[in-house]
Motif scaffolding. Sequence first.
Motif, PDB file in Angstrom:
ATOM      1  N   MET A 174      18.304  17.329 -36.814  1.00 47.47           N
ATOM      2  CA  MET A 174      17.256  17.519 -37.817  1.00 47.47           C
ATOM      3  C   MET A 174      16.521  18.820 -37.539  1.00 47.47           C
ATOM      4  N   GLN A 175      16.061  19.415 -38.617  1.00 49.97           N
ATOM      5  CA  GLN A 175      15.183  20.566 -38.497  1.00 49.97           C
ATOM      6  C   GLN A 175      13.736  20.071 -38.437  1.00 49.97           C
ATOM      7  N   PHE A 176      12.880  20.840 -37.795  1.00 42.84           N
ATOM      8  CA  PHE A 176      11.481  20.425 -37.702  1.00 42.84           C
ATOM      9  C   PHE A 176      10.596  21.647 -37.518  1.00 42.84           C
ATOM     10  N   LYS A 177       9.325  21.468 -37.804  1.00 45.05           N
ATOM     11  CA  LYS A 177       8.328  22.507 -37.558  1.00 45.05           C
ATOM     12  C   LYS A 177       7.349  21.970 -36.520  1.00 45.05           C
ATOM     13  N   ILE A 178       6.659  22.860 -35.831  1.00 39.77           N
ATOM     14  CA  ILE A 178       5.715  22.408 -34.820  1.00 39.77           C
ATOM     15  C   ILE A 178       4.375  23.104 -34.991  1.00 39.77           C
ATOM     16  N   HIS A 179       3.342  22.407 -34.562  1.00 38.32           N
ATOM     17  CA  HIS A 179       2.000  22.986 -34.486  1.00 38.32           C
ATOM     18  C   HIS A 179       1.501  22.788 -33.065  1.00 38.32           C
ATOM     19  N   SER A 180       1.029  23.863 -32.474  1.00 43.37           N
ATOM     20  CA  SER A 180       0.564  23.847 -31.094  1.00 43.37           C
ATOM     21  C   SER A 180      -0.955  23.711 -31.065  1.00 43.37           C
ATOM     22  N   PHE A 181      -1.436  22.688 -30.385  1.00 38.83           N
ATOM     23  CA  PHE A 181      -2.871  22.434 -30.262  1.00 38.83           C
ATOM     24  C   PHE A 181      -3.279  22.608 -28.804  1.00 38.83           C
ATOM     25  N   ARG A 182      -4.328  23.357 -28.575  1.00 40.00           N
ATOM     26  CA  ARG A 182      -4.801  23.702 -27.221  1.00 40.00           C
ATOM     27  C   ARG A 182      -3.692  24.368 -26.393  1.00 40.00           C
ATOM     28  N   ASN A 183      -3.031  25.340 -27.031  1.00 32.42           N
ATOM     29  CA  ASN A 183      -2.005  26.156 -26.367  1.00 32.42           C
ATOM     30  C   ASN A 183      -0.838  25.341 -25.820  1.00 32.42           C
ATOM     31  N   ALA A 184      -0.565  24.209 -26.461  1.00 32.78           N
ATOM     32  CA  ALA A 184       0.470  23.316 -25.941  1.00 32.78           C
ATOM     33  C   ALA A 184       1.838  23.984 -25.882  1.00 32.78           C
ATOM     34  N   GLU A 185       2.217  24.726 -26.914  1.00 39.75           N
ATOM     35  CA  GLU A 185       3.558  25.326 -26.924  1.00 39.75           C
ATOM     36  C   GLU A 185       3.727  26.314 -25.776  1.00 39.75           C
ATOM     37  N   THR A 186       2.709  27.133 -25.545  1.00 38.42           N
ATOM     38  CA  THR A 186       2.755  28.086 -24.427  1.00 38.42           C
ATOM     39  C   THR A 186       2.909  27.353 -23.103  1.00 38.42           C
ATOM     40  N   ILE A 187       2.172  26.261 -22.948  1.00 43.35           N
ATOM     41  CA  ILE A 187       2.242  25.473 -21.715  1.00 43.35           C
ATOM     42  C   ILE A 187       3.628  24.851 -21.562  1.00 43.35           C
ATOM     43  N   PHE A 188       4.143  24.263 -22.639  1.00 44.81           N
ATOM     44  CA  PHE A 188       5.452  23.619 -22.585  1.00 44.81           C
ATOM     45  C   PHE A 188       6.567  24.623 -22.295  1.00 44.81           C
ATOM     46  N   GLU A 189       6.472  25.786 -22.880  1.00 43.49           N
ATOM     47  CA  GLU A 189       7.546  26.763 -22.726  1.00 43.49           C
ATOM     48  C   GLU A 189       7.515  27.471 -21.381  1.00 43.49           C
ATOM     49  N   ASN A 190       6.331  27.578 -20.760  1.00 42.54           N
ATOM     50  CA  ASN A 190       6.203  28.418 -19.570  1.00 42.54           C
ATOM     51  C   ASN A 190       5.949  27.673 -18.273  1.00 42.54           C
ATOM     52  N   ASP A 191       5.574  26.420 -18.344  1.00 45.11           N
ATOM     53  CA  ASP A 191       5.334  25.643 -17.132  1.00 45.11           C
ATOM     54  C   ASP A 191       6.556  24.766 -16.881  1.00 45.11           C
ATOM     55  N   GLN A 192       7.246  24.985 -15.776  1.00 48.74           N
ATOM     56  CA  GLN A 192       8.491  24.281 -15.491  1.00 48.74           C
ATOM     57  C   GLN A 192       8.301  22.774 -15.425  1.00 48.74           C
ATOM     58  N   LYS A 193       7.097  22.339 -15.088  1.00 49.43           N
ATOM     59  CA  LYS A 193       6.813  20.909 -14.995  1.00 49.43           C
ATOM     60  C   LYS A 193       7.015  20.212 -16.341  1.00 49.43           C
ATOM     61  N   TYR A 194       6.750  20.957 -17.423  1.00 43.77           N
ATOM     62  CA  TYR A 194       6.869  20.379 -18.760  1.00 43.77           C
ATOM     63  C   TYR A 194       8.085  20.892 -19.531  1.00 43.77           C
ATOM     64  N   ASN A 195       8.568  22.071 -19.177  1.00 38.39           N
ATOM     65  CA  ASN A 195       9.568  22.739 -19.995  1.00 38.39           C
ATOM     66  C   ASN A 195      10.847  21.928 -20.160  1.00 38.39           C
ATOM     67  N   SER A 196      11.355  21.356 -19.074  1.00 35.68           N
ATOM     68  CA  SER A 196      12.616  20.618 -19.172  1.00 35.68           C
ATOM     69  C   SER A 196      12.468  19.383 -20.055  1.00 35.68           C
ATOM     70  N   LEU A 197      11.296  18.743 -20.004  1.00 35.50           N
ATOM     71  CA  LEU A 197      11.069  17.562 -20.837  1.00 35.50           C
ATOM     72  C   LEU A 197      10.926  17.954 -22.307  1.00 35.50           C
ATOM     73  N   TRP A 198      10.277  19.061 -22.561  1.00 37.49           N
ATOM     74  CA  TRP A 198      10.145  19.570 -23.928  1.00 37.49           C
ATOM     75  C   TRP A 198      11.523  19.937 -24.475  1.00 37.49           C
ATOM     76  N   GLN A 199      12.365  20.527 -23.650  1.00 33.67           N
ATOM     77  CA  GLN A 199      13.727  20.847 -24.085  1.00 33.67           C
ATOM     78  C   GLN A 199      14.506  19.580 -24.414  1.00 33.67           C
ATOM     79  N   GLU A 200      14.321  18.522 -23.635  1.00 35.03           N
ATOM     80  CA  GLU A 200      14.974  17.250 -23.930  1.00 35.03           C
ATOM     81  C   GLU A 200      14.571  16.733 -25.300  1.00 35.03           C
ATOM     82  N   VAL A 201      13.283  16.783 -25.584  1.00 31.46           N
ATOM     83  CA  VAL A 201      12.792  16.285 -26.878  1.00 31.46           C
ATOM     84  C   VAL A 201      13.365  17.122 -28.020  1.00 31.46           C
ATOM     85  N   LYS A 202      13.316  18.440 -27.881  1.00 32.18           N
ATOM     86  CA  LYS A 202      13.864  19.305 -28.932  1.00 32.18           C
ATOM     87  C   LYS A 202      15.355  19.067 -29.124  1.00 32.18           C
TER      88      LYS A 202
END
Length: 202
Positions: free
Chosen positions: A1-29
Amino acid sequence: MQFKIHSFRNAETIFENDQKYNSLWQEVKNVLFSITDEEIIAVFNNINKKNKSISVPINRIIHEKLTQLNWSSECPIFKDVKDVSRNAKYPWALDFAKDTVCIEVAFNHGGAIAWNLIKPILSGELNHVEKAIQTEVGIIITATDSLKKAGNFDSAIGTYEKYLSYLDPLRNILTIPLIIVGLEAPKTFIIDSKTKKVINRI
């Protein structure tokens, strides 16, 4: 599926750049990108005939794919739910959680938008009720207006666009980073609102 995202409180930056969250965010995507129109149609056709939209099929597919990746489902926020409710755990539970990331899949009534946004905060902040889980960031997955229409969702559901309108009024309450994911309409089919059948767009 295609989707759009909205980042609240810099969430996307945190997810993309902090390794603690990045792998889990990649799993969801990856899970969301992997959902095909054919999969949704197959599940839609296999469930009971009273089903009128693709909300249940999408929910089931997301559940199956995330749990295969060891995401826990229906995770209680509080250790002893009797402290906060006489009901079953579900009002005080997250749809999914893994490590410090939680997910709500929200195809329910628009009146639940504020509650769906607040649950990740309850799991991410300290509380005077003992916690069963401690997360740090949250993801809300919901339907865009286009998916709501094409998938014949109930007219009263809260959509991605509606969720975004709640963020500023609730900004002082929503204290942890959140990503709001809006699932887009299928490209190859719609659900006919009268017949409740799959209609091919191509």
